[in-house]
Design a protein around this motif. Structure first.
Motif, short mmCIF file in Angstrom:
data_model
loop_
_atom_site.label_atom_id
_atom_site.label_comp_id
_atom_site.label_asym_id
_atom_site.label_seq_id
_atom_site.Cartn_x
_atom_site.Cartn_y
_atom_site.Cartn_z
N HIS A 1 -79.93 -31.63 -15.97
CA HIS A 1 -80.72 -30.98 -17.02
C HIS A 1 -82.14 -31.53 -17.11
O HIS A 1 -82.80 -31.38 -18.15
CB HIS A 1 -80.02 -31.15 -18.37
CG HIS A 1 -78.75 -30.37 -18.49
ND1 HIS A 1 -78.71 -29.00 -18.56
CD2 HIS A 1 -77.47 -30.78 -18.51
CE1 HIS A 1 -77.46 -28.59 -18.64
NE2 HIS A 1 -76.68 -29.66 -18.61
N LYS B 1 -86.28 -22.95 -28.94
CA LYS B 1 -86.09 -23.70 -27.69
C LYS B 1 -84.65 -23.70 -27.22
O LYS B 1 -84.40 -23.67 -26.01
CB LYS B 1 -86.62 -25.13 -27.85
CG LYS B 1 -88.13 -25.17 -27.99
CD LYS B 1 -88.70 -26.55 -27.73
CE LYS B 1 -88.71 -27.41 -28.94
NZ LYS B 1 -89.36 -28.72 -28.69
N ALA C 1 -83.96 -22.17 -23.56
CA ALA C 1 -83.42 -23.09 -22.55
C ALA C 1 -81.97 -22.78 -22.18
O ALA C 1 -81.41 -23.43 -21.29
CB ALA C 1 -83.54 -24.53 -23.05
N THR D 1 -84.69 -28.85 -17.98
CA THR D 1 -84.49 -28.41 -19.36
C THR D 1 -85.04 -29.45 -20.33
O THR D 1 -85.74 -29.10 -21.29
CB THR D 1 -82.99 -28.17 -19.63
OG1 THR D 1 -82.51 -27.21 -18.70
CG2 THR D 1 -82.76 -27.70 -21.04
N TYR E 1 -88.76 -29.25 -20.40
CA TYR E 1 -89.19 -28.07 -21.17
C TYR E 1 -89.13 -28.35 -22.68
O TYR E 1 -90.05 -28.00 -23.42
CB TYR E 1 -88.32 -26.85 -20.83
CG TYR E 1 -88.50 -25.73 -21.82
CD1 TYR E 1 -89.63 -24.93 -21.79
CD2 TYR E 1 -87.56 -25.51 -22.83
CE1 TYR E 1 -89.82 -23.93 -22.73
CE2 TYR E 1 -87.74 -24.52 -23.77
CZ TYR E 1 -88.87 -23.72 -23.71
OH TYR E 1 -89.06 -22.74 -24.65
N LEU E 2 -88.05 -29.00 -23.12
CA LEU E 2 -87.90 -29.28 -24.55
C LEU E 2 -88.99 -30.20 -25.08
O LEU E 2 -89.25 -30.23 -26.29
CB LEU E 2 -86.52 -29.87 -24.83
CG LEU E 2 -85.32 -28.95 -24.56
CD1 LEU E 2 -84.01 -29.71 -24.72
CD2 LEU E 2 -85.37 -27.71 -25.43
#
Length: 185
Positions: free
Chosen positions: A75, A92, A96, A78, A81-82
């Motif tokens: 992850h 989010k 995601a 991910t 991105y968060l």
């Protein structure tokens, strides 16, 4: 010989943790934070430092609770991105492809897909400068059963935990038993 590189933040390494909160309308939010760590053993506490400008900051202040979800290496994109997107402008979790789960013990969500979760209530808030440190008492830790070692602790290799330094790096090789290996010196 050591060379001075000046006063600055230098994580060696820093955890990659995802802070879960609810906003005023009850929408789940998740933000990656690396300015974090264990800060007390009794009661068990962690500290996470956030800028006031973050969406999560206001959520923690309002709800006095947060969760920490620990992602595995699968992850990493991910988690990155968060930490880039803002919960003010995007959902989010939805973007995601993650599932928010209501904590059993605090007023905050956690990430279902991540193998380790810590549920925390805020004990102290400390204004430091650009960041505010939230010290949260860990009320419970949940770990995917398949990720536990025979010792009852999470198996770091199964979890695939990664850290932040000059980039993201996976945690790996076992070096020795704590509070024991030093006795061999």
């Amino acid at each position: 010989m050591k060379k001075s590189i000046g006063a600055r933040t230098l994580p060696l390494p820093a955890p990659v943790w995802v802070v879960g909160t609810y906003d005023a309308e009850g929408k789940a939010n998740a933000m990656t934070a690396s300015w974090a760590g264990i800060c007390c053993s009794k009661p068990p506490c962690i500290a996470v430092s956030l800028r006031k400008a973050t969406y999560s900051y206001g959520n923690i202040v309002a709800r006095q609770a947060f969760t920490i979800s620990v992602p595995g290496a699968q992850h990493v994109k991910t988690a990155d991105y968060l930490g880039i997107a803002s919960g003010r402008t995007v959902d989010k979790f939805a973007r995601a492809g993650l599932t928010p789960v209501a904590s059993d013990l605090v007023d905050a969500p956690y990430v279902k897909e991540f193998p380790v979760v810590m549920e925390c209530k805020v004990l102290h808030t400390i204004e430091i400068g650009l960041h505010t440190q939230f010290i949260g008492e860990i009320l419970d830790i949940k770990v995917e059963a398949a990720m536990l070692a025979p010792t009852g602790y999470p198996d770091v290799e199964k979890l695939g935990i990664f850290v932040f330094m000059d980039g993201y790096r996976r945690v790996g090789a076992y070096l020795g038993k704590p509070f024991s290996i030093g006795k061999e010196s």
